[in-house]
Design an enzyme around this catalytic site. Structure first.
Site, PDB file in Angstrom:
ATOM      1  N   TYR A 132      -1.922  -0.035  10.384  1.00 32.26           N
ATOM      2  CA  TYR A 132      -1.960  -0.585   9.011  1.00 32.26           C
ATOM      3  C   TYR A 132      -0.690  -0.179   8.248  1.00 32.26           C
ATOM      4  O   TYR A 132      -0.086  -0.992   7.556  1.00 32.26           O
ATOM      5  CB  TYR A 132      -3.224  -0.041   8.330  1.00 32.26           C
ATOM      6  CG  TYR A 132      -3.396  -0.416   6.875  1.00 32.26           C
ATOM      7  CD1 TYR A 132      -3.863  -1.669   6.511  1.00 32.26           C
ATOM      8  CD2 TYR A 132      -3.114   0.509   5.863  1.00 32.26           C
ATOM      9  CE1 TYR A 132      -4.049  -2.006   5.169  1.00 32.26           C
ATOM     10  CE2 TYR A 132      -3.294   0.187   4.523  1.00 32.26           C
ATOM     11  CZ  TYR A 132      -3.767  -1.078   4.176  1.00 32.26           C
ATOM     12  OH  TYR A 132      -3.938  -1.398   2.853  1.00 32.26           O
ATOM     13  N   SER A 165       0.867  -1.191   0.000  1.00 27.67           N
ATOM     14  CA  SER A 165       0.000   0.000   0.000  1.00 27.67           C
ATOM     15  C   SER A 165       0.893   1.226   0.000  1.00 27.67           C
ATOM     16  O   SER A 165       2.041   1.176   0.474  1.00 27.67           O
ATOM     17  CB  SER A 165      -0.864   0.026   1.265  1.00 27.67           C
ATOM     18  OG  SER A 165      -1.546   1.260   1.372  1.00 27.67           O
TER      19      SER A 165
HETATM   20  N1  LIG Z   1      -8.654  -0.433  -1.316  1.00 31.25           N
HETATM   21  C1  LIG Z   1      -7.597   0.333  -1.082  1.00 31.25           C
HETATM   22  O1  LIG Z   1      -7.690   1.553  -1.042  1.00 31.25           O
HETATM   23  C2  LIG Z   1      -6.262  -0.308  -0.855  1.00 31.25           C
HETATM   24  C3  LIG Z   1      -5.133   0.515  -0.924  1.00 31.25           C
HETATM   25  C4  LIG Z   1      -3.886  -0.033  -0.723  1.00 31.25           C
HETATM   26  C5  LIG Z   1      -3.761  -1.378  -0.472  1.00 31.25           C
HETATM   27  N2  LIG Z   1      -4.863  -2.161  -0.394  1.00 31.25           N
HETATM   28  C6  LIG Z   1      -4.671  -3.576  -0.119  1.00 31.25           C
HETATM   29  O2  LIG Z   1      -5.277  -4.326  -1.130  1.00 31.25           O
HETATM   30  C7  LIG Z   1      -5.627  -5.609  -0.624  1.00 31.25           C
HETATM   31  C8  LIG Z   1      -7.071  -5.915  -0.989  1.00 31.25           C
HETATM   32  O3  LIG Z   1      -7.907  -5.029  -0.258  1.00 31.25           O
HETATM   33  P1  LIG Z   1      -9.307  -4.510  -0.828  1.00 31.25           P
HETATM   34  O4  LIG Z   1      -9.221  -3.052  -0.874  1.00 31.25           O
HETATM   35  O5  LIG Z   1      -9.683  -5.258  -2.027  1.00 31.25           O
HETATM   36  O6  LIG Z   1     -10.244  -4.860   0.423  1.00 31.25           O
HETATM   37  P2  LIG Z   1     -11.448  -5.899   0.581  1.00 31.25           P
HETATM   38  O7  LIG Z   1     -12.456  -5.723  -0.483  1.00 31.25           O
HETATM   39  O8  LIG Z   1     -11.868  -5.757   2.007  1.00 31.25           O
HETATM   40  O9  LIG Z   1     -10.749  -7.307   0.360  1.00 31.25           O
HETATM   41  C9  LIG Z   1      -9.915  -7.887   1.322  1.00 31.25           C
HETATM   42  C10 LIG Z   1      -9.761  -9.351   0.975  1.00 31.25           C
HETATM   43  O10 LIG Z   1      -8.891  -9.955   1.952  1.00 31.25           O
HETATM   44  C11 LIG Z   1      -9.427 -11.200   2.301  1.00 31.25           C
HETATM   45  N3  LIG Z   1      -9.024 -11.579   3.668  1.00 31.25           N
HETATM   46  C12 LIG Z   1      -9.127 -10.853   4.796  1.00 31.25           C
HETATM   47  N4  LIG Z   1      -8.724 -11.605   5.846  1.00 31.25           N
HETATM   48  C13 LIG Z   1      -8.366 -12.823   5.348  1.00 31.25           C
HETATM   49  C14 LIG Z   1      -7.914 -14.016   5.931  1.00 31.25           C
HETATM   50  N5  LIG Z   1      -7.718 -14.144   7.261  1.00 31.25           N
HETATM   51  N6  LIG Z   1      -7.649 -15.076   5.121  1.00 31.25           N
HETATM   52  C15 LIG Z   1      -7.830 -14.982   3.784  1.00 31.25           C
HETATM   53  N7  LIG Z   1      -8.269 -13.864   3.155  1.00 31.25           N
HETATM   54  C16 LIG Z   1      -8.546 -12.800   3.959  1.00 31.25           C
HETATM   55  C17 LIG Z   1     -10.941 -11.025   2.229  1.00 31.25           C
HETATM   56  O11 LIG Z   1     -11.540 -12.300   1.950  1.00 31.25           O
HETATM   57  P3  LIG Z   1     -12.433 -13.160   2.962  1.00 31.25           P
HETATM   58  O12 LIG Z   1     -13.112 -12.209   3.898  1.00 31.25           O
HETATM   59  O13 LIG Z   1     -13.359 -13.899   2.057  1.00 31.25           O
HETATM   60  O14 LIG Z   1     -11.456 -14.076   3.649  1.00 31.25           O
HETATM   61  C18 LIG Z   1     -11.086 -10.105   1.016  1.00 31.25           C
HETATM   62  O15 LIG Z   1     -11.216 -10.856  -0.161  1.00 31.25           O
HETATM   63  C19 LIG Z   1      -5.358  -5.566   0.876  1.00 31.25           C
HETATM   64  O16 LIG Z   1      -4.113  -6.165   1.154  1.00 31.25           O
HETATM   65  C20 LIG Z   1      -5.317  -4.089   1.161  1.00 31.25           C
HETATM   66  O17 LIG Z   1      -4.560  -3.781   2.295  1.00 31.25           O
HETATM   67  C21 LIG Z   1      -6.127  -1.664  -0.581  1.00 31.25           C
END
Ligand SMILES: NC(=O)c1ccc[n+]([C@@H]2O[C@H](COP(=O)([O-])OP(=O)(O)OC[C@H]3O[C@@H](n4cnc5c(N)ncnc54)[C@H](OP(=O)(O)O)[C@@H]3O)[C@@H](O)[C@H]2O)c1
Length: 258
Positions: free
Chosen positions: A164, A151
């Site tokens: 985070y 991130s």
């Molecule tokens: N959106 C942003 O602005 C942003 C910015 C920078 C980085 N990121 C990073 O991008 C990645 C994806 O995030 P997102 O924005 O797409 O959020 P999201 O829609 O909340 O997706 C998070 C994913 O992580 C999975 N997850 C959470 N805990 C888990 C566990 N214990 N075991 C396996 N899977 C798990 C969830 O699946 P289940 O609940 O089905 O397990 C879900 O599919 C993350 O690493 C986040 O930190 C996001």
């Protein structure tokens, strides 16, 4: 002459594919021809995505995975390889966040964030890499990819999400350590550092007054859509990016230079 990314014959394992960025990464890799394995805890969601990918002519498999549980990681990776074949591309994407000031962080918050974002990401990559390394010894010309989703918060500190930020800074350093140790086995490890992209991780926040204020402070006063990372995931996944290893690439609409 046209150039297109062709991932036919490649197997991609995408963690956190049940929503947000992971679901989009899986769809795009499948559209480029990869066989994708969708992994996370909410298996029903993964099955819906599998149906969607299949309806578009793609090839997808579903495995249950909890990245906070090492036996679950081992069995998910083994299951993925039995079902789909040897993993060529890992998209190490599962992640969680909490919002609070550092003085309010509880041991439970710390554990929740670090066990998923840092420890989970590490042991998923380690399990997949062990198998990639074993195969590379027999077939040194083979190419493999590990793409860690860090991130912009791993590179700079953002208000209210210090915990985070700490967990993602570790993912940035982890990426470089993996690139250094595993590059000799044809594994290229890089990290994507996205800026704010609207997904389930922040949806509710962006609907608040504070969230709206934050958007106004961003260079283009907008948050991204998961599709804004399509080009970058394809670049890092394909064989043509063979000289990119240990790269930490921001995709944040200019946030980190503002
Ligand atoms: N959106 C942003 O602005 C942003 C910015 C920078 C980085 N990121 C990073 O991008 C990645 C994806 O995030 P997102 O924005 O797409 O959020 P999201 O829609 O909340 O997706 C998070 C994913 O992580 C999975 N997850 C959470 N805990 C888990 C566990 N214990 N075991 C396996 N899977 C798990 C969830 O699946 P289940 O609940 O089905 O397990 C879900 O599919 C993350 O690493 C986040 O930190 C996001």
């Amino acid at each position: 002459m046209g150039v297109e990314v062709n991932l036919e014959g490649k197997i991609a394992f995408v963690t956190g594919a049940s929503s947000g960025l992971g679901a989009r990464f899986a769809k795009v890799l499948a559209l480029a021809g990869a066989r994708v394995v969708l992994a996370s805890r909410r298996v029903e969601r993964l099955k819906e995505l599998r149906a969607e990918i299949e309806s578009e002519g793609g090839d997808a498999h579903v495995v249950a995975l909890d990245v906070t549980d090492v036996p679950s990681i081992r069995s998910a990776v083994a299951h993925a390889e039995t079902e789909a074949g040897p993993i060529d591309i890992l998209v190490n994407n599962s992640g969680v966040s909490t919002t609070q000031r550092l003085v309010d962080v509880t041991p439970e918050d710390y554990d929740f964030v670090f066990r998923t974002n840092t420890e989970g990401a590490f042991f998923v990559a380690q399990e997949v890499a062990k198998r990639m390394i074993a195969r590379a010894k027999a077939k040194p010309e083979q190419q493999a990819r590990i793409i860690n989703i860090a991130s912009v918060a791993g590179l700079r500190v953002l208000p209210q999400i210090g915990l985070y930020c700490m967990s993602k800074a570790a993912v940035v350093q982890m990426t470089k350590a993996m690139a250094l140790e595993w590059g000799r086995y044809g594994i290229n490890t890089s990290a994507i550092c996205p800026g704010y992209i609207r997904t389930e991780i922040n949806d509710q926040y962006f609907d608040t007054e504070a969230g709206q204020k934050l958007v106004q402070l961003l260079p283009r006063k907008r948050v991204g859509d998961p599709a804004d990372l399509d080009g970058l995931i394809l670049l890092l996944a394909c064989d043509e990016s063979r000289f990119i290893n240990g790269a930490i690439i921001t995709a944040d609409d200019g946030h980190s230079v503002s």
